[in-house]
Design a protein around this motif. Structure first.
Motif, PDB file in Angstrom:
ATOM      1  N   GLY A  55       0.698  -1.298  -0.147  1.00 37.64           N
ATOM      2  CA  GLY A  55      -0.150   0.000  -0.143  1.00 37.64           C
ATOM      3  C   GLY A  55       0.834   1.244  -0.004  1.00 37.64           C
ATOM      4  O   GLY A  55       0.377   2.337   0.669  1.00 37.64           O
ATOM      5  N   ILE A  56       1.930   1.134  -0.668  1.00 39.30           N
ATOM      6  CA  ILE A  56       2.745   2.328  -0.622  1.00 39.30           C
ATOM      7  C   ILE A  56       3.011   3.117  -2.097  1.00 39.30           C
ATOM      8  O   ILE A  56       2.788   2.348  -2.924  1.00 39.30           O
ATOM      9  N   ASP A  57       2.775   4.244  -2.223  1.00 34.13           N
ATOM     10  CA  ASP A  57       2.548   5.059  -3.405  1.00 34.13           C
ATOM     11  C   ASP A  57       3.943   5.454  -3.900  1.00 34.13           C
ATOM     12  O   ASP A  57       4.196   5.275  -4.910  1.00 34.13           O
ATOM     13  N   LEU A  58       5.016   5.893  -3.154  1.00 35.38           N
ATOM     14  CA  LEU A  58       6.209   6.481  -3.648  1.00 35.38           C
ATOM     15  C   LEU A  58       7.349   5.852  -2.832  1.00 35.38           C
ATOM     16  O   LEU A  58       7.141   5.710  -1.740  1.00 35.38           O
ATOM     17  N   ALA A  59       8.462   5.581  -3.477  1.00 39.61           N
ATOM     18  CA  ALA A  59       9.708   5.226  -2.738  1.00 39.61           C
ATOM     19  C   ALA A  59      10.929   5.943  -3.222  1.00 39.61           C
ATOM     20  O   ALA A  59      11.010   6.034  -4.427  1.00 39.61           O
ATOM     21  N   ILE A  60      11.767   6.254  -1.887  1.00 41.42           N
ATOM     22  CA  ILE A  60      12.904   6.647  -2.617  1.00 41.42           C
ATOM     23  C   ILE A  60      14.316   5.579  -2.431  1.00 41.42           C
ATOM     24  O   ILE A  60      14.261   5.195  -1.067  1.00 41.42           O
ATOM     25  N   ALA A 111       4.491   3.579  -7.618  1.00 41.47           N
ATOM     26  CA  ALA A 111       3.955   2.267  -7.397  1.00 41.47           C
ATOM     27  C   ALA A 111       3.179   1.797  -8.587  1.00 41.47           C
ATOM     28  O   ALA A 111       3.027   0.746  -8.961  1.00 41.47           O
ATOM     29  N   THR A 112       2.725   2.872  -9.276  1.00 40.59           N
ATOM     30  CA  THR A 112       1.888   2.623 -10.604  1.00 40.59           C
ATOM     31  C   THR A 112       2.201   3.659 -11.599  1.00 40.59           C
ATOM     32  O   THR A 112       2.729   4.695 -11.264  1.00 40.59           O
ATOM     33  N   ASP A 113       1.871   3.297 -12.784  1.00 44.85           N
ATOM     34  CA  ASP A 113       2.129   4.242 -13.789  1.00 44.85           C
ATOM     35  C   ASP A 113       1.045   5.317 -14.030  1.00 44.85           C
ATOM     36  O   ASP A 113       1.349   6.291 -14.566  1.00 44.85           O
ATOM     37  N   ALA A 114       0.077   5.327 -13.166  1.00 42.30           N
ATOM     38  CA  ALA A 114      -1.190   6.272 -13.524  1.00 42.30           C
ATOM     39  C   ALA A 114      -1.496   6.561 -12.107  1.00 42.30           C
ATOM     40  O   ALA A 114      -2.429   6.259 -11.355  1.00 42.30           O
ATOM     41  N   PRO A 115      -0.593   7.200 -11.278  1.00 44.74           N
ATOM     42  CA  PRO A 115      -0.804   7.602  -9.727  1.00 44.74           C
ATOM     43  C   PRO A 115      -1.846   8.630  -9.734  1.00 44.74           C
ATOM     44  O   PRO A 115      -2.308   9.514 -10.963  1.00 44.74           O
ATOM     45  N   GLU A 125      -3.895  12.220  -8.190  1.00 43.24           N
ATOM     46  CA  GLU A 125      -3.456  13.639  -8.209  1.00 43.24           C
ATOM     47  C   GLU A 125      -2.684  13.794  -6.836  1.00 43.24           C
ATOM     48  O   GLU A 125      -1.547  14.700  -6.807  1.00 43.24           O
ATOM     49  N   ASP A 126      -3.231  13.398  -5.750  1.00 41.14           N
ATOM     50  CA  ASP A 126      -2.297  13.625  -4.424  1.00 41.14           C
ATOM     51  C   ASP A 126      -1.026  13.028  -4.505  1.00 41.14           C
ATOM     52  O   ASP A 126       0.089  13.747  -4.252  1.00 41.14           O
ATOM     53  N   VAL A 127      -0.892  11.945  -5.103  1.00 40.05           N
ATOM     54  CA  VAL A 127       0.677  11.215  -5.171  1.00 40.05           C
ATOM     55  C   VAL A 127       1.338  11.976  -6.206  1.00 40.05           C
ATOM     56  O   VAL A 127       2.449  12.094  -5.977  1.00 40.05           O
ATOM     57  N   ARG A 128       0.775  12.629  -7.473  1.00 37.47           N
ATOM     58  CA  ARG A 128       1.518  13.450  -8.141  1.00 37.47           C
ATOM     59  C   ARG A 128       2.065  14.774  -7.560  1.00 37.47           C
ATOM     60  O   ARG A 128       3.290  15.229  -7.940  1.00 37.47           O
ATOM     61  N   HIS A 129       1.332  15.257  -6.643  1.00 36.10           N
ATOM     62  CA  HIS A 129       1.996  16.397  -6.216  1.00 36.10           C
ATOM     63  C   HIS A 129       2.752  16.188  -5.263  1.00 36.10           C
ATOM     64  O   HIS A 129       3.717  16.989  -5.288  1.00 36.10           O
ATOM     65  N   VAL A 130       2.881  15.156  -4.506  1.00 35.50           N
ATOM     66  CA  VAL A 130       3.896  14.705  -3.629  1.00 35.50           C
ATOM     67  C   VAL A 130       5.295  14.549  -4.494  1.00 35.50           C
ATOM     68  O   VAL A 130       6.435  15.037  -4.225  1.00 35.50           O
ATOM     69  N   ALA A 131       5.026  13.575  -5.636  1.00 37.75           N
ATOM     70  CA  ALA A 131       6.285  13.196  -6.353  1.00 37.75           C
ATOM     71  C   ALA A 131       6.878  14.667  -7.097  1.00 37.75           C
ATOM     72  O   ALA A 131       8.057  14.654  -7.288  1.00 37.75           O
ATOM     73  N   GLU A 132       6.052  15.488  -7.484  1.00 35.17           N
ATOM     74  CA  GLU A 132       6.479  16.546  -7.939  1.00 35.17           C
ATOM     75  C   GLU A 132       7.379  17.527  -7.005  1.00 35.17           C
ATOM     76  O   GLU A 132       8.326  18.148  -7.180  1.00 35.17           O
ATOM     77  N   TRP A 133       6.864  17.439  -5.802  1.00 33.72           N
ATOM     78  CA  TRP A 133       7.529  18.241  -4.571  1.00 33.72           C
ATOM     79  C   TRP A 133       8.950  17.619  -4.502  1.00 33.72           C
ATOM     80  O   TRP A 133       9.932  18.259  -4.274  1.00 33.72           O
ATOM     81  N   ILE A 134       8.996  16.200  -4.350  1.00 32.07           N
ATOM     82  CA  ILE A 134      10.311  15.603  -4.223  1.00 32.07           C
ATOM     83  C   ILE A 134      11.082  15.918  -5.189  1.00 32.07           C
ATOM     84  O   ILE A 134      12.144  16.221  -4.918  1.00 32.07           O
TER      85      ILE A 134
END
Length: 316
Positions: free
Chosen positions: A143-148, A278-282, A284-293
């Motif tokens: 259940g994880i959206d993003l990983a570093i 985690a997925t090719d189609a995240p 909107e909230d996940v995209r916001h966090v990924a863009e910030w990172i």
């Protein structure tokens, strides 16, 4: 012919079976399910009794499937994953679903946490869950959206986003009076702080040898099994640490740690930091966090390249 529904084994047992099958470890499955190891073992035994077959063979480290267990797992894993996906979609409609980001304990504590305030300022209604774990997670299953991830380019996943490279150099609290040292041999006279890690470029012996000093430290070495502990000890003035400069950039900029200049230069690490979806189609909230990172990582890269600070005094 299918088994009647009334005679089907309790589905809670299936959850325990799938958790063990995904990890091939009862201990790790227990962590995933927030249960004790003995509770998960009882679930597996109960399922085996219900089916009257053995599903796993216990080994010295972990478990292995029997043929019957492997057959059941092929069907059960897909079915449970579908239930997880549907449950996630239903929860999204019912309310906000937190964005879960995983990173190693050192990266989470030294790089992500000090920056989270800017994310909250930009997206005040965003829910974020930070999972600090040194294990490599199965993102979808956990259940994880993003990983570093910290790895060389050769083993980074195909769609991984490069965040920044890594540079290694000695660092110390200014109170230690070790800002300038004449040589690597003189550096070895100081109390050294060691990260107990298998990667040689993070070890003092490797750094000292690369700069012409073949012996180990002449002083006692304090060793730590987490990198953030090494840095906290350096901040407390207990010794000189091998600084992973990009992770501790803010501590250096704030004057809490100084790079110790010696006869040798800073060394590049063979590893870099990568962002994994985690997925090719995240959503909107996940995209916001990924863009910030990615933006925070770009600032790190600009400082590495010697770019001038912005007008407010912060790195550009």
């Amino acid at each position: 012919m299918s088994v009647p529904l009334v005679r089907l084994f309790p589905l809670d047992l299936l959850k325990g079976f799938v958790a063990v099958g995904r990890r091939m470890s009862i201990t790790q499955a227990a962590d995933d399910l927030c249960l004790t190891q003995s509770a998960v073992s009882r679930q597996i035994r109960a399922l085996e009794e219900q089916l009257q077959v053995q599903l796993f063979v216990r080994q010295h480290r972990g478990v292995a499937f029997t043929p019957e267990g492997e057959r059941l797992f092929r069907s059960a894993d897909g079915a449970v994953q579908q239930l997880q996906d549907v449950a996630a979609e239903l929860r999204k409609r019912d309310g906000r679903h937190p964005v879960t980001v995983t990173a190693s304990i050192g990266v989470a504590g030294l790089w992500l946490l000090p920056r989270l305030g800017s994310l909250q300022h930009r997206h005040p209604r965003l829910d974020v869950r930070l999972s600090a774990d040194n294990r490599i997670s199965d993102l979808r299953a956990d259940g994880i959206d993003l990983a570093i991830r910290y790895c060389p380019a050769s083993v980074a996943p195909p769609h991984a986003i490069h965040l920044f490279d890594e540079t290694i150099a000695p660092v110390a609290n200014p109170s230690l009076g070790a800002t300038r040292v004449a040589s690597a041999e003189a550096l070895a006279e100081l109390p050294l702080l060691e990260f107990d890690d298998p990667r040689p470029w993070l070890h003092w012996r490797n750094w000292l040898s690369a700069h012409g000093y073949q012996q180990a430290s002449r002083r006692g070495i304090l060793r730590f099994n987490q990198y953030d502990q090494v840095i906290h000890a350096a901040l407390a003035g207990q010794g000189v640490a091998l600084g992973r400069l990009e992770l501790i950039q803010r501590l250096i900029e704030g004057g809490q740690l100084n790079v110790v200049t010696t006869a040798g230069a800073a060394m590049p690490s063979p590893n870099a930091y990568w962002l994994i979806h985690a997925t090719d189609a995240p959503r909107e909230d996940v995209r916001h966090v990924a863009e910030w990172i990615a933006e925070e990582a770009a600032r790190v890269e600009r400082v590495r390249s010697g770019a001038a600070p912005a007008a407010d005094g912060r790195p550009a």
